[in-house]
Design a protein around this motif. Structure first.
Motif, PDB file in Angstrom:
ATOM      1  N   VAL A 297       0.842  -1.200   0.000  1.00 29.04           N
ATOM      2  CA  VAL A 297       0.000   0.000   0.000  1.00 29.04           C
ATOM      3  C   VAL A 297       0.876   1.250   0.000  1.00 29.04           C
ATOM      4  O   VAL A 297       1.792   1.375   0.814  1.00 29.04           O
ATOM      5  CB  VAL A 297      -0.939   0.017   1.221  1.00 29.04           C
ATOM      6  CG1 VAL A 297      -1.745   1.314   1.266  1.00 29.04           C
ATOM      7  CG2 VAL A 297      -1.872  -1.190   1.178  1.00 29.04           C
ATOM      8  N   TRP A 298       0.562   2.189  -0.897  1.00 25.73           N
ATOM      9  CA  TRP A 298       1.299   3.452  -0.983  1.00 25.73           C
ATOM     10  C   TRP A 298       0.412   4.664  -0.712  1.00 25.73           C
ATOM     11  O   TRP A 298       0.876   5.793  -0.721  1.00 25.73           O
ATOM     12  CB  TRP A 298       1.924   3.598  -2.375  1.00 25.73           C
ATOM     13  CG  TRP A 298       3.063   2.669  -2.605  1.00 25.73           C
ATOM     14  CD1 TRP A 298       2.989   1.375  -3.004  1.00 25.73           C
ATOM     15  CD2 TRP A 298       4.453   2.945  -2.432  1.00 25.73           C
ATOM     16  NE1 TRP A 298       4.238   0.825  -3.086  1.00 25.73           N
ATOM     17  CE2 TRP A 298       5.167   1.772  -2.752  1.00 25.73           C
ATOM     18  CE3 TRP A 298       5.168   4.079  -2.041  1.00 25.73           C
ATOM     19  CZ2 TRP A 298       6.554   1.693  -2.685  1.00 25.73           C
ATOM     20  CZ3 TRP A 298       6.547   4.000  -1.985  1.00 25.73           C
ATOM     21  CH2 TRP A 298       7.221   2.820  -2.298  1.00 25.73           C
ATOM     22  N   GLU A 299      -0.845   4.438  -0.456  1.00 26.18           N
ATOM     23  CA  GLU A 299      -1.799   5.535  -0.213  1.00 26.18           C
ATOM     24  C   GLU A 299      -1.986   5.707   1.289  1.00 26.18           C
ATOM     25  O   GLU A 299      -2.350   4.764   1.994  1.00 26.18           O
ATOM     26  CB  GLU A 299      -3.137   5.207  -0.882  1.00 26.18           C
ATOM     27  CG  GLU A 299      -4.247   6.191  -0.603  1.00 26.18           C
ATOM     28  CD  GLU A 299      -3.932   7.569  -1.135  1.00 26.18           C
ATOM     29  OE1 GLU A 299      -3.851   8.497  -0.311  1.00 26.18           O
ATOM     30  OE2 GLU A 299      -3.764   7.710  -2.360  1.00 26.18           O
ATOM     31  N   ASP A 300      -1.730   6.931   1.797  1.00 21.91           N
ATOM     32  CA  ASP A 300      -1.869   7.157   3.234  1.00 21.91           C
ATOM     33  C   ASP A 300      -2.948   8.182   3.551  1.00 21.91           C
ATOM     34  O   ASP A 300      -2.885   8.884   4.560  1.00 21.91           O
ATOM     35  CB  ASP A 300      -0.538   7.592   3.846  1.00 21.91           C
ATOM     36  CG  ASP A 300       0.025   8.857   3.206  1.00 21.91           C
ATOM     37  OD1 ASP A 300      -0.635   9.404   2.295  1.00 21.91           O
ATOM     38  OD2 ASP A 300       1.119   9.292   3.606  1.00 21.91           O
ATOM     39  N   SER A 301      -3.964   8.237   2.706  1.00 21.16           N
ATOM     40  CA  SER A 301      -5.071   9.165   2.914  1.00 21.16           C
ATOM     41  C   SER A 301      -6.122   8.542   3.829  1.00 21.16           C
ATOM     42  O   SER A 301      -6.617   7.435   3.568  1.00 21.16           O
ATOM     43  CB  SER A 301      -5.702   9.534   1.567  1.00 21.16           C
ATOM     44  OG  SER A 301      -6.962  10.122   1.751  1.00 21.16           O
ATOM     45  N   ASN A 302      -6.475   9.255   4.882  1.00 24.16           N
ATOM     46  CA  ASN A 302      -7.527   8.775   5.782  1.00 24.16           C
ATOM     47  C   ASN A 302      -8.855   8.624   5.054  1.00 24.16           C
ATOM     48  O   ASN A 302      -9.594   7.653   5.264  1.00 24.16           O
ATOM     49  CB  ASN A 302      -7.702   9.758   6.951  1.00 24.16           C
ATOM     50  CG  ASN A 302      -6.516   9.758   7.891  1.00 24.16           C
ATOM     51  OD1 ASN A 302      -5.856   8.747   8.060  1.00 24.16           O
ATOM     52  ND2 ASN A 302      -6.252  10.897   8.506  1.00 24.16           N
ATOM     53  N   ALA A 303      -9.156   9.604   4.180  1.00 24.06           N
ATOM     54  CA  ALA A 303     -10.437   9.582   3.463  1.00 24.06           C
ATOM     55  C   ALA A 303     -10.532   8.369   2.546  1.00 24.06           C
ATOM     56  O   ALA A 303     -11.573   7.690   2.487  1.00 24.06           O
ATOM     57  CB  ALA A 303     -10.601  10.872   2.661  1.00 24.06           C
TER      58      ALA A 303
END
Length: 692
Positions: A297-303
């Motif tokens: 995983v490379w996405e660290d967006s809470n939304a």
């Protein structure tokens, strides 16, 4: 188009900013200079535009050759622009009392007539302007060829996710925990713990996050847990998805549905709206305890995370999600209850794995020479399992002493490229970095493996090389690289304020920088040392090695960094040879931005340092004297000399030196983060570079 063109755009933007600042000076009225600056800015704009185009498949040699020419042009232009700026500022200062000259509408023309900008200055500006014409022509020529090939079907746009990443599965590769007994136990306990185990009282699932650099074994650990018999019986529904750098909620939801064999409509892939797809998954999860692996995983967006996990709330309490990632921030955004940090395997376990990969499973005739070489190579990779597999396969392909010694010398540069090998995995991690962090990371290759950096030392170095803004804007690149697992054991090391680049990432940096950052180390022995043509930043392990290469260094007039480790020789003859050699080099290398001197260097004995007008960072350590040399005052760009060994009554402090004021403003903060002492290395050749 590869990372080279991305970095090219970033470097072009930096140079454009310098050029624009010079062009905007109200005193600059010389038409010839203005025309050259405008033309240079125009070409830089073209480079920036090219860097923002879709990434294409251009032949690696073509783009590398172009990028090499481009960097040469950038360095040359930067030196010329800086020379104009320095001379302009110097003359403005000298002329500040002359109202007639200051009011002149043709300020620069008068300076040229007075000899400030001589014929050589103007000639160099003409040359760099013409060079950029050629550089821009070359890159747009390459782009035109690519467009023609695309029109004929000869090439295609690069996939968002590499094919080898999409093929990751729970059943591919090793499913053991070689050297990972404690981590495997920790993982199973987290998965099989009764109850939700969530950080939230309102959630029926919890997250186990595995964090570590590329190739360190995150996916293998997840596979081990996924295929464990107790885990298989504990969960009603299981799914495995390769996320990579495309965190598309619709794609991921569909792949979870398919991996978990959830009942679904036949037209699932043709549904355009996310909501009905998530409803399908929610229905399939209802009252079931699930285990989902989201690999890489490379996405660290809470939304984005909240959006993806909306249907997961329909599952049974005690459900789990395993997330593997290189980003510490992902553990925070997923609200992971358990985070497992992976570093390299222990030495003996790693050596056993490396030999198994190199010699195969079959019994081999005892070959002490090859085993010795294998042990030597294994030590270079600091426990990286994927490095053992990739390098081991290369060794096994040609079990001759000559080939194995060639691999030992050239390391990652000699292995045959395969999809999913160590170069692919780490190269992909490198590609995800923004251009400014790419440069900061590559600059770490200037220092030996296992070199321990302090945060402030890294910032000083990167700022001197203009990879980091001097005003502190743009975030903290040390923390950013640490959060992306580019430093070993980043959590514990940061508590000591120290950072060490992982050995295998050090190898990759060596490969990618292609000789631009070059080291002369003790292992060179009595062999002839050749400094690469592209070298602009050079590290030398000790004074006698420096004397050996001083003649070659003196020919590198465009050298920007010089780091000399160790101590000044105590023997009078060796000491004299070293000082003469250093003075010769410094007289030639007038474009140095970074100079790091050995311990107990007699700073007052080398006035040549005072002529390094571009010097931004000067580090020295252990100097015992009552006053710093007055010539330091002439170094107008100097930002951070190492003054922690400063005497109380320095001539610079008494005179209210600009250098002293700049340093003392942040000295208390620096001293706090540097309390554990000077920079040191864990390697055999212990670099004794100055502490920040």
């Amino acid at each position: 188009m590869g990372s080279e063109i991305t970095i090219a755009g970033w470097l072009a933007a930096l140079l454009k900013a310098s050029t624009a600042k010079l062009a905007a000076d109200q005193h600059l009225q010389d038409k010839a200079v203005e025309q050259n600056l405008k033309k240079l800015q125009f070409n830089l704009d073209k480079i920036i535009t090219a860097s923002q185009l879709d990434r294409k498949q251009i032949g690696s040699h073509s783009i590398k050759d172009w990028f090499s020419s481009f960097k040469d042009a950038i360095y040359a232009a930067d030196d010329v622009i800086e020379e104009f700026v320095q001379q302009l500022e110097k003359h403005k200062k000298q002329s500040s009392t002359s109202s007639t000259l200051r009011k002149s509408a043709n300020f620069v023309s008068k300076m040229i007539q007075g000899g400030l900008f001589n014929g050589d200055d103007m000639k160099q500006l003409d040359e760099v302007t013409k060079t950029f014409d050629d550089v821009v022509s070359d890159i747009f020529g390459l782009l035109k060829v690519v467009q023609q090939l695309e029109g004929s079907g000869g090439t295609k746009q690069q996939e968002i996710i590499p094919s080898w990443r999409l093929t990751t599965s729970p059943y591919k590769g090793r499913t053991t925990t070689i050297g990972r007994t404690s981590e495997g136990k920790k993982m199973l306990e987290a998965l099989l713990e009764e109850g939700g185990g969530s950080t939230s009282n309102f959630c029926n699932f919890s997250v186990v996050c595995v964090v570590g650099t590329g190739g360190i074994g995150k996916t293998d650990l997840a596979r081990f847990a996924y295929n464990n018999e107790k885990v298989r019986r504990h969960f009603d529904l299981k799914a495995w998805v390769a996320v990579c750098n495309n965190f598309d909620e619709k794609r991921l939801t569909i792949e979870i549905i398919e991996s978990a064999s959830v009942e679904r409509p036949s037209d699932l892939h043709s549904i355009t709206s996310l909501e009905p797809i998530q409803n399908t998954l929610a229905k399939g999860m209802k009252d079931k305890r699930f285990l989902i692996v989201l690999d890489d995983v490379w996405e660290d967006s809470n939304a984005s995370w909240e959006h993806l996990t909306t249907p997961f709330t329909h599952g049974k309490e005690g459900s789990r999600i395993i997330v593997t990632t290189q980003l510490e921030s992902v553990a925070k955004s997923t609200k992971a209850k358990e985070t497992i940090h992976l570093d390299g395997l222990e030495e003996q376990e790693y050596l056993a794995l490396f030999k198994k990969c190199a010699f195969g499973d079959k019994d081999k005739v005892h070959q002490p020479t090859l085993e010795s070489i294998c042990t030597e190579i294994a030590k270079k990779y600091d426990g990286s399992p994927l490095a053992a597999v990739s390098i081991g396969l290369e060794l096994r392909s040609d079990p001759t002493e000559e080939h194995w010694r060639r691999v030992a010398r050239n390391k990652l540069g000699v292995i045959e490229r395969r999809e999913g090998d160590i170069v692919s995995v780490l190269g992909f991690s490198y590609e995800q970095l923004p251009a400014r962090l790419k440069q900061c990371y590559l600059a770490c290759a200037l220092f030996p493996k296992k070199h321990l950096f302090y945060k402030n030392q890294l910032i000083r170095i990167w700022t001197a090389l203009r990879f980091v803004s001097a005003d502190g804007n743009g975030g903290n690149p040390v923390d950013e690289l640490a959060s992306k697992s580019f430093f070993v054991n980043s959590i514990s090391k940061r508590e000591d304020g120290q950072f060490m680049l992982h050995a295998v990432l050090h190898e990759l940096a060596d490969l990618l920088c292609d000789g631009e950052f070059f080291r002369v180390e003790d292992e060179a022995g009595g062999q002839e040392i050749k400094i690469p043509q592209k070298a602009r930043h050079v590290y030398v392990s000790k004074a006698d090695n420096f004397v050996r290469v001083s003649e070659a260094l003196a020919e590198k007039e465009q050298l920007r960094s010089l780091v000399i480790d160790g101590s000044v020789p105590s023997d009078a003859t060796l000491r004299a040879n070293f000082m003469v050699s250093l003075e010769t080099v410094l007289k030639k290398c007038k474009f140095l931005r970074l100079l790091m001197l050995p311990e107990k260097f007699p700073l007052e004995s080398l006035v040549a340092i005072g002529r390094l007008s571009r010097l931004r960072c000067l580090d020295f350590h252990g100097i015992q004297r009552k006053a710093l040399p007055q010539y330091l005052e002439s170094l107008n760009l100097l930002q951070w000399p190492d003054l922690k060994q400063r005497p109380v009554a320095s001539n610079l402090t008494k005179g209210g030196s600009r250098i002293w004021k700049q340093h003392s403003a942040g000295s208390e903060k620096d001293a706090t983060s540097s309390a554990s002492g000077p920079v040191r290395s864990t390697s055999n050749s212990s670099p004794n570079l100055p502490s920040p």
